[in-house]
Design a protein around this motif. Structure first.
Motif, PDB file in Angstrom:
ATOM      1  N   ILE A 161      67.078  46.040  91.801  1.00  0.00           N
ATOM      2  CA  ILE A 161      67.976  47.125  92.233  1.00  0.00           C
ATOM      3  C   ILE A 161      69.419  46.766  91.837  1.00  0.00           C
ATOM      4  CG2 ILE A 161      68.901  48.385  94.221  1.00  0.00           C
ATOM      5  CD1 ILE A 161      66.146  47.973  95.587  1.00  0.00           C
ATOM      6  N   GLY A 162      69.786  45.498  92.007  1.00  0.00           N
ATOM      7  CA  GLY A 162      71.131  45.049  91.628  1.00  0.00           C
ATOM      8  C   GLY A 162      71.386  45.245  90.136  1.00  0.00           C
ATOM      9  N   ILE A 163      70.382  44.937  89.316  1.00  0.00           N
ATOM     10  CA  ILE A 163      70.531  45.110  87.862  1.00  0.00           C
ATOM     11  C   ILE A 163      70.761  46.592  87.545  1.00  0.00           C
ATOM     12  CG2 ILE A 163      69.231  45.017  85.691  1.00  0.00           C
ATOM     13  CD1 ILE A 163      68.027  42.331  86.776  1.00  0.00           C
ATOM     14  N   ALA A 164      70.044  47.447  88.246  1.00  0.00           N
ATOM     15  CA  ALA A 164      70.249  48.897  88.043  1.00  0.00           C
ATOM     16  C   ALA A 164      71.648  49.306  88.510  1.00  0.00           C
ATOM     17  CB  ALA A 164      69.173  49.688  88.786  1.00  0.00           C
ATOM     18  N   LEU A 165      72.075  48.796  89.668  1.00  0.00           N
ATOM     19  CA  LEU A 165      73.390  49.171  90.204  1.00  0.00           C
ATOM     20  C   LEU A 165      74.533  48.672  89.329  1.00  0.00           C
ATOM     21  CD1 LEU A 165      73.170  48.522  94.052  1.00  0.00           C
ATOM     22  CD2 LEU A 165      73.161  50.713  92.837  1.00  0.00           C
ATOM     23  N   ALA A 166      74.284  47.565  88.622  1.00  0.00           N
ATOM     24  CA  ALA A 166      75.335  46.959  87.806  1.00  0.00           C
ATOM     25  C   ALA A 166      75.841  47.910  86.732  1.00  0.00           C
ATOM     26  CB  ALA A 166      74.821  45.676  87.165  1.00  0.00           C
ATOM     27  N   THR A 167      75.029  48.864  86.344  1.00  0.00           N
ATOM     28  CA  THR A 167      75.462  49.816  85.321  1.00  0.00           C
ATOM     29  C   THR A 167      76.124  51.042  85.947  1.00  0.00           C
ATOM     30  OG1 THR A 167      73.335  50.934  85.279  1.00  0.00           O
ATOM     31  CG2 THR A 167      73.606  49.100  83.767  1.00  0.00           C
ATOM     32  N   ASP A 168      76.336  50.994  87.257  1.00  0.00           N
ATOM     33  CA  ASP A 168      77.064  52.038  87.975  1.00  0.00           C
ATOM     34  C   ASP A 168      76.463  53.433  87.737  1.00  0.00           C
ATOM     35  OD1 ASP A 168      78.973  52.973  89.649  1.00  0.00           O
ATOM     36  OD2 ASP A 168      80.534  53.116  88.136  1.00  0.00           O
ATOM     37  N   PRO A 169      75.191  53.591  88.074  1.00  0.00           N
ATOM     38  CA  PRO A 169      74.518  54.865  87.758  1.00  0.00           C
ATOM     39  C   PRO A 169      74.996  56.033  88.619  1.00  0.00           C
ATOM     40  CG  PRO A 169      73.088  53.500  89.117  1.00  0.00           C
ATOM     41  CD  PRO A 169      74.296  52.665  88.796  1.00  0.00           C
ATOM     42  N   ASP A 170      74.900  57.234  88.053  1.00  0.00           N
ATOM     43  CA  ASP A 170      75.104  58.458  88.848  1.00  0.00           C
ATOM     44  C   ASP A 170      73.793  58.864  89.510  1.00  0.00           C
ATOM     45  OD1 ASP A 170      77.708  58.630  88.036  1.00  0.00           O
ATOM     46  OD2 ASP A 170      77.252  59.909  86.328  1.00  0.00           O
ATOM     47  N   LEU A 171      72.707  58.604  88.790  1.00  0.00           N
ATOM     48  CA  LEU A 171      71.378  58.947  89.304  1.00  0.00           C
ATOM     49  C   LEU A 171      70.499  57.708  89.212  1.00  0.00           C
ATOM     50  CD1 LEU A 171      69.198  60.964  90.228  1.00  0.00           C
ATOM     51  CD2 LEU A 171      68.832  61.555  87.828  1.00  0.00           C
TER      52      LEU A 171
END
Ligand SMILES: Nc1ncnc2c1ncn2[C@@H]1O[C@H](COP(=O)(O)OP(=O)(O)OP(=O)(O)O)[C@@H](O)[C@H]1O
Length: 250
Positions: A161-171
């Motif tokens: 989840i952190g790796i996904a959040l690191a790219t600052d997603p909108d969705l």
């Protein structure tokens, strides 16, 4: 009402003779948590794969912020702000938790143009700060230096989840984020998802009905490739077509 963040119009995906997603028209508004539920084989993962560019639609359209994204490459879709947190492990197991997240923040901020190149050095230290902030958010700051391989199962899921959040997603698309977790870790993950939904839109595929009913503002139900119901948790729990689908009678 404001325009939806993500909208599908009669989207269909066929694999040979099998129609995995059939004529699905669905709107996801900006903000909050939406869930996609349905029995095994309903087409939920295939729908996610259409959103992330893993598959191109056979028919129909997918719009993100009013622009067509159906059939774009996964890379182009990530750059628009749609990111998926994987159910399967998706990190470098020999790197530390911090290094894994830092790679993702760097990938987000380091482009390939000349200006990006000049900014590269400064952005590296920013990326390190950002990576620590992300690790703190997902509850992994105290294990920042451990290799991903040495993390406990629930910690690895939070690293993803952190790796996904690191790219600052909108969705943020999350595929069964609590699968395989015990009650305590599940609660921590649910709190994290609610926190993420404060500033991003979250779409979950989730089999645990308690979680779905507690956490979702709206639910879409699929069965045999079709969208059979949409509504609030209260509406979905009373929907007869949904009950029939889960009993296997439809
Ligand atoms: N790449 C593929 N090639 C062929 N068939 C596929 C492919 N991906 C999915 N399918 C089929 O499409 C149908 C829908 O599968 P999908 O994985 O989307 O369902 P699901 O709702 O996510 O199920 P589950 O809850 O079990 O994960 C299934 O019959 C599956 O076998």
């Amino acid at each position: 009402m404001s325009d939806p963040l993500l909208r599908t119009d009669s989207v269909t995906k066929r694999f040979g003779k099998l129609t995995a997603v059939s004529d699905v028209s669905l709107s996801i508004p900006e903000g909050g948590i939406s869930s996609i539920i349905g029995p095994n084989g309903a087409g939920k993962t295939t729908l996610f794969n259409l959103f992330t560019g893993k598959h191109a639609p056979t028919e129909g359209s997918i719009e993100f912020r009013g622009e067509e994204i159906g059939g774009l490459s996964p890379h182009e879709i990530v750059s628009r702000g749609i990111v998926r947190s994987y159910q399967i492990t998706n990190f470098f197991s020999e790197l530390s938790a911090l290094e894994n997240v830092r790679l993702a923040t760097q990938a987000d901020r380091t482009g390939f143009g000349p200006d990006d190149f000049l900014r590269h050095h400064a952005s590296l230290s920013d990326a390190a700060d950002e990576a620590e902030a992300v690790l703190d958010r997902v509850g992994l700051l105290d294990v920042a230096d451990q290799t991903a391989a040495n993390l406990a199962y629930g910690q690895r899921r939070h690293l993803e989840i952190g790796i996904a959040l690191a790219t600052d997603p909108d969705l943020l698309l999350m595929d069964e984020p609590t699968a395989g977790m015990g009650p305590e870790q599940t609660n921590a993950t649910v709190s994290l998802i609610e926190d993420i939904a404060e500033d991003a839109t979250v779409v979950l595929i989730e089999h645990d009905m308690d979680i779905v009913m507690n956490i979702s503002e709206r639910i879409a139900v699929m069965n045999k490739g079709e969208l059979i119901a949409r509504g609030t948790p209260a509406e979905i729990s009373e929907n007869e077509a949904v009950q029939r689908a889960y009993l296997g009678g439809e």
